[in-house]
Scaffold this motif. Structure first.
Motif, mmCIF file in Angstrom:
data_model
loop_
_atom_site.group_PDB
_atom_site.id
_atom_site.type_symbol
_atom_site.label_atom_id
_atom_site.label_comp_id
_atom_site.label_asym_id
_atom_site.label_seq_id
_atom_site.Cartn_x
_atom_site.Cartn_y
_atom_site.Cartn_z
ATOM 1 N N GLU A 313 0.761 -1.236 0.009
ATOM 2 C CA GLU A 313 0.088 -0.040 -0.006
ATOM 3 C C GLU A 313 0.780 1.304 0.196
ATOM 4 O O GLU A 313 0.236 2.439 -0.366
ATOM 5 C CB GLU A 313 -0.905 -0.010 1.198
ATOM 6 C CG GLU A 313 -0.103 -0.085 2.500
ATOM 7 C CD GLU A 313 -1.101 -0.163 3.813
ATOM 8 O OE1 GLU A 313 -1.625 0.524 4.392
ATOM 9 O OE2 GLU A 313 -1.063 -1.472 4.049
ATOM 10 N N ASP A 317 1.043 3.751 -7.316
ATOM 11 C CA ASP A 317 0.310 2.681 -8.459
ATOM 12 C C ASP A 317 1.083 2.446 -9.502
ATOM 13 O O ASP A 317 1.166 1.386 -10.125
ATOM 14 C CB ASP A 317 -0.917 3.591 -8.842
ATOM 15 C CG ASP A 317 -2.117 3.662 -7.989
ATOM 16 O OD1 ASP A 317 -1.880 3.157 -6.667
ATOM 17 O OD2 ASP A 317 -2.993 4.545 -8.004
ATOM 18 N N GLU A 318 1.917 3.492 -10.005
ATOM 19 C CA GLU A 318 2.993 3.209 -11.036
ATOM 20 C C GLU A 318 4.068 2.307 -10.659
ATOM 21 O O GLU A 318 4.793 1.736 -11.899
ATOM 22 C CB GLU A 318 3.435 4.620 -11.575
ATOM 23 C CG GLU A 318 4.420 5.193 -10.622
ATOM 24 C CD GLU A 318 4.100 5.723 -9.439
ATOM 25 O OE1 GLU A 318 4.817 6.533 -8.686
ATOM 26 O OE2 GLU A 318 2.558 5.831 -9.265
ATOM 27 N N THR A 351 -3.523 -5.249 -8.744
ATOM 28 C CA THR A 351 -3.961 -4.032 -9.583
ATOM 29 C C THR A 351 -5.245 -3.799 -10.023
ATOM 30 O O THR A 351 -5.931 -2.854 -10.094
ATOM 31 C CB THR A 351 -3.003 -4.419 -11.065
ATOM 32 O OG1 THR A 351 -3.223 -5.600 -11.395
ATOM 33 C CG2 THR A 351 -1.466 -4.262 -10.859
ATOM 34 N N GLN A 352 -5.897 -5.317 -10.110
ATOM 35 C CA GLN A 352 -7.360 -4.998 -10.392
ATOM 36 C C GLN A 352 -8.080 -4.390 -8.926
ATOM 37 O O GLN A 352 -9.035 -3.489 -9.396
ATOM 38 C CB GLN A 352 -8.048 -6.474 -10.499
ATOM 39 C CG GLN A 352 -7.659 -6.739 -11.941
ATOM 40 C CD GLN A 352 -7.939 -8.477 -12.129
ATOM 41 O OE1 GLN A 352 -8.327 -9.015 -11.124
ATOM 42 N NE2 GLN A 352 -8.185 -8.751 -13.635
ATOM 43 N N ARG A 354 -6.706 -2.452 -6.689
ATOM 44 C CA ARG A 354 -6.396 -1.040 -6.554
ATOM 45 C C ARG A 354 -6.828 -0.109 -7.681
ATOM 46 O O ARG A 354 -7.464 0.986 -7.597
ATOM 47 C CB ARG A 354 -4.963 -0.965 -6.374
ATOM 48 C CG ARG A 354 -4.747 0.596 -5.867
ATOM 49 C CD ARG A 354 -3.075 0.775 -5.756
ATOM 50 N NE ARG A 354 -2.466 0.178 -4.641
ATOM 51 C CZ ARG A 354 -1.264 0.575 -4.279
ATOM 52 N NH1 ARG A 354 -0.459 1.291 -5.156
ATOM 53 N NH2 ARG A 354 -0.688 -0.131 -3.202
ATOM 54 N N LEU A 355 -6.796 -0.646 -8.931
ATOM 55 C CA LEU A 355 -6.981 0.314 -10.110
ATOM 56 C C LEU A 355 -8.273 0.073 -10.812
ATOM 57 O O LEU A 355 -8.566 0.908 -11.537
ATOM 58 C CB LEU A 355 -5.754 0.328 -11.085
ATOM 59 C CG LEU A 355 -4.337 0.254 -10.357
ATOM 60 C CD1 LEU A 355 -3.189 -0.120 -11.312
ATOM 61 C CD2 LEU A 355 -3.978 1.639 -9.985
ATOM 62 N N GLY A 356 -8.851 -0.916 -10.460
ATOM 63 C CA GLY A 356 -10.102 -1.216 -11.222
ATOM 64 C C GLY A 356 -9.798 -1.957 -12.638
ATOM 65 O O GLY A 356 -8.655 -2.455 -12.898
ATOM 66 N N HIS A 359 -7.826 -0.689 -16.628
ATOM 67 C CA HIS A 359 -6.578 0.310 -16.687
ATOM 68 C C HIS A 359 -5.700 -0.374 -17.274
ATOM 69 O O HIS A 359 -5.502 -1.789 -17.295
ATOM 70 C CB HIS A 359 -6.219 0.268 -15.112
ATOM 71 C CG HIS A 359 -5.455 1.484 -14.709
ATOM 72 N ND1 HIS A 359 -4.058 0.967 -14.965
ATOM 73 C CD2 HIS A 359 -5.549 2.494 -14.046
ATOM 74 C CE1 HIS A 359 -3.264 2.254 -14.554
ATOM 75 N NE2 HIS A 359 -4.246 2.982 -14.028
ATOM 76 N N SER A 360 -4.908 0.413 -18.022
ATOM 77 C CA SER A 360 -3.458 -0.417 -18.597
ATOM 78 C C SER A 360 -2.572 -0.967 -17.938
ATOM 79 O O SER A 360 -2.060 -2.198 -18.493
ATOM 80 C CB SER A 360 -2.985 0.919 -19.330
ATOM 81 O OG SER A 360 -2.361 1.971 -18.497
ATOM 82 N N ASP A 361 -2.747 -0.817 -16.777
ATOM 83 C CA ASP A 361 -1.356 -1.523 -15.913
ATOM 84 C C ASP A 361 -2.066 -2.829 -15.536
ATOM 85 O O ASP A 361 -1.375 -3.956 -15.177
ATOM 86 C CB ASP A 361 -1.122 -0.781 -14.515
ATOM 87 C CG ASP A 361 -0.187 0.209 -14.684
ATOM 88 O OD1 ASP A 361 0.191 0.620 -15.836
ATOM 89 O OD2 ASP A 361 -0.074 1.042 -13.796
ATOM 90 N N VAL A 362 -3.469 -2.855 -15.550
ATOM 91 C CA VAL A 362 -3.996 -4.362 -15.294
ATOM 92 C C VAL A 362 -3.847 -5.075 -16.538
ATOM 93 O O VAL A 362 -3.584 -6.098 -16.520
ATOM 94 C CB VAL A 362 -5.450 -4.060 -15.229
ATOM 95 C CG1 VAL A 362 -6.329 -5.567 -15.068
ATOM 96 C CG2 VAL A 362 -5.853 -3.197 -13.654
#
Length: 588
Positions: A313, A317-318, A351-352, A354-356, A359-362
């Motif tokens: 945490e 995010d990046e 990532t899912q 935290r970011l939904g 999202h491109s990171d997902v």
């Protein structure tokens, strides 16, 4: 510390759930040694399958925090964990006999000083529960304050017990650890603010050896502060040095420093700082590790794991994907696929969450897990992930994006690997045209796309279409990457395969030899790409009836594949089948 208390602390430290803790404690309790799993499961009122699953989960959690537990053999996992726990328990400080406690204190404090207050010295030993760690701490404390009377020290300890009993109980310290807590409080007061902060920062490390290289700190002032903090902690026995640059923090001291940190206003700042430090170390992990990389990075892995497991945490995010992917690379490069898969799966989940989902990171985390499955031959698991990645990237980034071009190539590779050539071809063609539009004609990605499409044509026996593409890919790679690059070795192999397939053995042989030597030089003798080159050259010798030259190459190739990829990997099975076919032809 009692064995049951030790197990409870280990369960908490490694983040076991209530169900896992119950199974863990039941399995490793002394009175249960020798009982079957069926009996233990029955006593917990669960079926054997559930009990076995929980113990597997227990092992995996310990292995994530303690890389030395990693093993290829499923059958000896719990035996290995038992041995690990026993060694750790025996290494932790135990209660001494009264005479032994006095003897230890005499070795730490000037004899005359103890003789003057002998009765008080015995009372101090008793107050401290005859714990060696507490006695070590009190000895160092007395050494730092040479004029302090033992009677005064005892009063200070008694006062600390009253003041901190609530804190101790609230933080799950065992009664036989109280003595350590009181002396720690006195030692804490002897530290300056810099050393206190440094000790709290170290408490965020895993329960493992801690590599500290102050020489790498660029700021001279900061380097001096770190050196002084380490010296102060060593002087009071709050930190131990095992070898040059390697230190360790006693589990009880670590817990007490952590309590201090969590009560301070700087807790979040320290955790963010520690997470950032471990992220920078993780960034040093290459996708393919050599033996030197493994040696240098292994001491850091438990602490990177600590961040991934307990402090994610505090990562931006990046940076989520980087930390988890680098851990996966560390294990995958050593053939530890179960650990690698676990980190990549956790990356997807995190990532899912935290970011939904959109999202491109997902998409990147799904892509990384899919590529892992592809590299280990689990194509049916890779395909839906890579299809999902492509669709998500198109939706989020649009059709004209480099990530979309990569996804087209990766999905094409899956279709090609499963013999779906007609589905792979348009994906490879789209990827090639997209890369040309996005980065121009002269780019390594364009060379890779040319190579992919040429190899596909070769597999489908469209040799006249394959040759110019493979030659163009090789020329472009040499031009862009130089002659000494793994991609050049791949192109040499593919072009050689084309010539071999058309019966042009004299053209194929020198290319295979060049590819083999280049792979060895760049990747070492025990890399899967080296095994593929050995297999290819051995096959050529077989087709030209040079059986004596072929046999040792097949054997080397199979040995490397089994060691690095596992016995069930598709590449291993292909090499094994080639070798078996060769033996039937050559010796029957």
């Amino acid at each position: 510390m009692q064995w049951a208390n030790f197990l409870a602390k280990e369960a908490a430290t490694n983040g076991l759930s209530l169900e896992q803790t119950a199974a863990f404690a039941k399995y490793f309790q002394t009175e249960n040694l020798g009982k079957t799993k069926v009996k233990l499961a029955s006593e917990l009122n669960v079926d054997i399958a559930a009990f076995t699953k929980r113990m597997g989960e227990v092992y995996d959690k310990f292995a994530q925090n303690n890389p030395e537990l990693a093993t290829f053999n499923n059958q000896d996992k719990l035996e290995k964990l038992q041995a690990y726990l026993s060694v750790k328990y025996n290494s932790e400080l135990d209660v001494l006999k009264p005479l032994a406690a006095i003897k230890l204190l005499k070795s730490l404090v000037v004899r005359e000083r103890l003789q003057q207050e002998a009765w008080v010295a015995r009372r101090i030993c008793k107050f401290l529960g005859y714990l060696p760690l507490a006695l070590e701490l009190v000895g160092r404390y007395l050494d730092k304050i040479p004029d302090l009377f033992l009677e005064t020290l005892l009063k200070r300890l008694e006062k600390k017990r009253v003041e901190h009993e609530t804190v101790v109980n609230a933080n799950s310290l065992m009664p036989d650890e109280y003595g350590v807590a009181e002396v720690f409080e006195l030692s804490w007061e002897q530290l300056d603010e810099n050393a206190q902060s440094f000790g709290c920062l170290l408490s965020l490390c895993a329960l493992a050896d801690i590599p500290l290289s102050v020489e790498t700190v660029e700021d001279d002032k900061k380097q001096e502060l770190n050196e002084k903090a380490i010296a102060d902690l060593l002087e009071l026995h709050l930190l131990q040095q095992k070898s040059k640059g390697i230190y360790c923090l006693n589990p009880q001291i670590r817990q007490l420093f952590r309590i201090k940190l969590d009560k301070s206003s700087e807790a979040d700042e320290a955790k963010t700082k520690f997470a950032a430090m471990m992220l920078e170390v993780a960034k040093l992990i290459p996708q393919q590790l050599n033996s030197e990389d493994i040696l240098n990075l292994t001491p850091h892995i438990p602490h990177i794991t600590e961040v991934a497991t307990h402090l994610s945490e505090y990562l931006g995010d990046e940076n989520l994907i980087t930390l988890f992917t680098k851990l996966a690379w560390f294990y995958q490069s050593q053939g530890l696929y179960q650990q690698a898969e676990s980190w990549l799966q956790r990356c997807v989940e995190l990532t899912q969450n935290r970011l939904g989902l959109e999202h491109s990171d997902v998409a990147t985390s799904l892509n990384n897990l899919g590529l892992f499955y592809e590299s280990t031959g689990r194509y049916s698991e890779a395909q839906p992930l890579l299809e999902q990645t492509l669709a998500l990237r198109k939706r989020l980034l649009g059709e004209e994006h480099t990530d979309v071009a990569s996804s087209l190539s990766y999905l094409g590779l899956i279709y090609e690997s499963t013999g779906r050539y007609s589905e792979a071809e348009p994906l490879y063609q789209q990827a090639l045209e997209l890369w040309k539009r996005l980065v121009g004609e002269e780019h390594p990605h364009v060379a890779t796309s040319l190579n992919n499409l040429g190899a596909l044509y070769c597999y489908t026996r469209r040799y006249s279409e394959a040759e110019p593409l493979l030659k163009q890919a090789l020329k472009l790679r040499k031009h862009l990457l130089g002659d000494n690059h793994p991609d050049v070795a791949t192109s040499l192999n593919n072009l050689a395969q084309l010539y071999e397939s058309t019966g042009s053995y004299k053209q194929a042989e020198p290319l295979y030899e060049q590819a083999l030597e280049l792979s060895k030089r760049l990747l070492g003798n025990n890399h899967p790409d080296v095994a593929i080159s050995l297999n290819n050259l051995a096959a050529l010798y077989r087709y030209t009836k040079r059986y004596r030259k072929a046999k040792p190459l097949f054997e080397k190739a199979l040995k490397i594949c089994e060691r690095t990829l596992g016995i069930s990997h598709p590449t291993t099975m292909t090499v094994r089948a080639n070798y078996a076919s060769f033996l039937r032809e050559a010796y029957h």
